[in-house]
Design an enzyme around this catalytic site. Sequence first.
Site, PDB file in Angstrom:
ATOM      1  N   SER A   1      24.345  22.067 -12.987  1.00  0.00           N
ATOM      2  CA  SER A   1      25.244  22.765 -13.914  1.00  0.00           C
ATOM      3  C   SER A   1      26.028  23.768 -13.088  1.00  0.00           C
ATOM      4  O   SER A   1      25.606  24.141 -11.983  1.00  0.00           O
ATOM      5  CB  SER A   1      24.413  23.511 -14.963  1.00  0.00           C
ATOM      6  OG  SER A   1      25.202  24.478 -15.639  1.00  0.00           O
TER       7      SER A   1
ATOM      8  N   TYR B   1      17.712  28.994 -17.738  1.00  0.00           N
ATOM      9  CA  TYR B   1      18.556  27.816 -17.463  1.00  0.00           C
ATOM     10  C   TYR B   1      19.121  27.899 -16.035  1.00  0.00           C
ATOM     11  O   TYR B   1      19.054  26.933 -15.272  1.00  0.00           O
ATOM     12  CB  TYR B   1      19.675  27.746 -18.511  1.00  0.00           C
ATOM     13  CG  TYR B   1      20.505  26.494 -18.424  1.00  0.00           C
ATOM     14  CD1 TYR B   1      19.984  25.264 -18.809  1.00  0.00           C
ATOM     15  CD2 TYR B   1      21.817  26.525 -17.958  1.00  0.00           C
ATOM     16  CE1 TYR B   1      20.741  24.102 -18.724  1.00  0.00           C
ATOM     17  CE2 TYR B   1      22.584  25.379 -17.877  1.00  0.00           C
ATOM     18  CZ  TYR B   1      22.041  24.166 -18.262  1.00  0.00           C
ATOM     19  OH  TYR B   1      22.787  23.010 -18.181  1.00  0.00           O
TER      20      TYR B   1
HETATM   21  P1  NAD Z   1      22.015  16.473 -24.773  1.00  0.00           P
HETATM   22  O1  NAD Z   1      21.058  17.408 -25.445  1.00  0.00           O
HETATM   23  O2  NAD Z   1      23.183  15.963 -25.530  1.00  0.00           O
HETATM   24  O3  NAD Z   1      21.211  15.259 -24.146  1.00  0.00           O
HETATM   25  C1  NAD Z   1      20.048  15.486 -23.397  1.00  0.00           C
HETATM   26  C2  NAD Z   1      19.181  14.239 -23.494  1.00  0.00           C
HETATM   27  O4  NAD Z   1      18.004  14.488 -22.705  1.00  0.00           O
HETATM   28  C3  NAD Z   1      18.703  13.945 -24.925  1.00  0.00           C
HETATM   29  O5  NAD Z   1      18.905  12.577 -25.216  1.00  0.00           O
HETATM   30  C4  NAD Z   1      17.224  14.298 -24.894  1.00  0.00           C
HETATM   31  O6  NAD Z   1      16.424  13.484 -25.764  1.00  0.00           O
HETATM   32  C5  NAD Z   1      16.880  14.022 -23.432  1.00  0.00           C
HETATM   33  N1  NAD Z   1      15.682  14.719 -23.005  1.00  0.00           N
HETATM   34  C6  NAD Z   1      15.398  16.025 -23.157  1.00  0.00           C
HETATM   35  N2  NAD Z   1      14.167  16.268 -22.679  1.00  0.00           N
HETATM   36  C7  NAD Z   1      13.672  15.096 -22.204  1.00  0.00           C
HETATM   37  C8  NAD Z   1      12.466  14.695 -21.606  1.00  0.00           C
HETATM   38  N3  NAD Z   1      11.476  15.571 -21.403  1.00  0.00           N
HETATM   39  N4  NAD Z   1      12.319  13.400 -21.219  1.00  0.00           N
HETATM   40  C9  NAD Z   1      13.311  12.506 -21.431  1.00  0.00           C
HETATM   41  N5  NAD Z   1      14.475  12.813 -22.030  1.00  0.00           N
HETATM   42  C10 NAD Z   1      14.644  14.101 -22.411  1.00  0.00           C
HETATM   43  O7  NAD Z   1      22.498  17.261 -23.440  1.00  0.00           O
HETATM   44  P2  NAD Z   1      23.818  17.121 -22.512  1.00  0.00           P
HETATM   45  O8  NAD Z   1      24.729  18.215 -22.836  1.00  0.00           O
HETATM   46  O9  NAD Z   1      24.298  15.732 -22.504  1.00  0.00           O
HETATM   47  O10 NAD Z   1      23.180  17.517 -21.104  1.00  0.00           O
HETATM   48  C11 NAD Z   1      22.772  16.551 -20.172  1.00  0.00           C
HETATM   49  C12 NAD Z   1      22.501  17.239 -18.840  1.00  0.00           C
HETATM   50  O11 NAD Z   1      23.684  17.899 -18.404  1.00  0.00           O
HETATM   51  C13 NAD Z   1      21.421  18.319 -18.894  1.00  0.00           C
HETATM   52  O12 NAD Z   1      20.661  18.277 -17.704  1.00  0.00           O
HETATM   53  C14 NAD Z   1      22.205  19.599 -18.981  1.00  0.00           C
HETATM   54  O13 NAD Z   1      21.498  20.703 -18.475  1.00  0.00           O
HETATM   55  C15 NAD Z   1      23.407  19.248 -18.119  1.00  0.00           C
HETATM   56  N6  NAD Z   1      24.595  20.052 -18.401  1.00  0.00           N
HETATM   57  C16 NAD Z   1      25.144  20.075 -19.646  1.00  0.00           C
HETATM   58  C17 NAD Z   1      26.286  20.866 -19.877  1.00  0.00           C
HETATM   59  C18 NAD Z   1      26.951  20.940 -21.213  1.00  0.00           C
HETATM   60  O14 NAD Z   1      27.795  21.814 -21.393  1.00  0.00           O
HETATM   61  N7  NAD Z   1      26.668  20.057 -22.145  1.00  0.00           N
HETATM   62  C19 NAD Z   1      26.818  21.604 -18.833  1.00  0.00           C
HETATM   63  C20 NAD Z   1      26.219  21.547 -17.575  1.00  0.00           C
HETATM   64  C21 NAD Z   1      25.122  20.755 -17.367  1.00  0.00           C
END
Ligand code: NAD
Length: 255
Positions: A142, A155
């Site tokens: 991130s 985080y």
């Molecule tokens: P999201 O919540 O839409 O999707 C996350 C997915 O991970 C979900 O399907 C959930 O079921 C799965 N998950 C969570 N814990 C789990 C576990 N223990 N085992 C298996 N699956 C698990 O989130 P997103 O926004 O798509 O984020 C995806 C990644 O990107 C994350 O690592 C997040 O930190 C990173 N990220 C997101 C953003 C943002 O703004 N959305 C920004 C920077 C980084």
Amino acid sequence: MFKLTEKIAVVTGASSGIGAAIASTFAKAGATVYVADRDVDAGRIQVELIQRSGGCAEFVELDVTDPEQSRQLAQRIVEERGQVDVLVNNAGVGCVGTLLETAEADFDRMMAVNVRGVFNVSKAFLPAMIARKSGNIIHLASIGGVIGIRDRLAYCASKFAVVGMTKAMALDHARQGIRVNCLCPGRVMTPFVEARLREYADPEAALVEMSSSQALGRMALPEEIAAAALYLASAESAFVTGTAFVIDGGWSAGK
Ligand code: NAD
């Protein structure tokens, strides 16, 4: 350019958001994609969507915090397919709060999923990649793994750790044919962020505020992150390893 024909890819957390977009982008590029997630219902829907648009995908249930499940999954896929070309460690969770506001249990959960999860799944898949002298691992870090973000203590701690693992893994395994990179997105409109927005008294005002931290003045789309993942997964990025690829709409460029 950017083809993944005949490649086998595993994307964790692919039932939703960025992971779902990466799975579908990889399938469109020709890969067979394993959608690995603890959310079974949403994962099966993602697989159906990919298959309906002509892609090749399969759902596999996985909790990334469980090292044994991770090992069994790697063994099963390698037995079935003979190889895993690309692993995307995308599963992650969020947590709002300063150090004083963060409960011990929330800090531990952040480390268990975001850090230990990347460790578990990488450790499970890496030996088969090393055996073939070929593998490509992409972690979802991130922008909070590159700069501090207010009210995101746990985080940021977890995502700085992911950037650190990316660089250490890249150095350790470069001469074994393995590339390791991570993506550092700014704010991306996914269920993850929608849930954070709902925690505010005025979600619309919070959305404007969140968008304004990025110089481009908007949230990213999951597909814009998936495009960078496709580049890192493809042969076109053959000389790229150990990088933390920032995609933050200019957030970290300065005020
Ligand atoms: P999201 O919540 O839409 O999707 C996350 C997915 O991970 C979900 O399907 C959930 O079921 C799965 N998950 C969570 N814990 C789990 C576990 N223990 N085992 C298996 N699956 C698990 O989130 P997103 O926004 O798509 O984020 C995806 C990644 O990107 C994350 O690592 C997040 O930190 C990173 N990220 C997101 C953003 C943002 O703004 N959305 C920004 C920077 C980084």
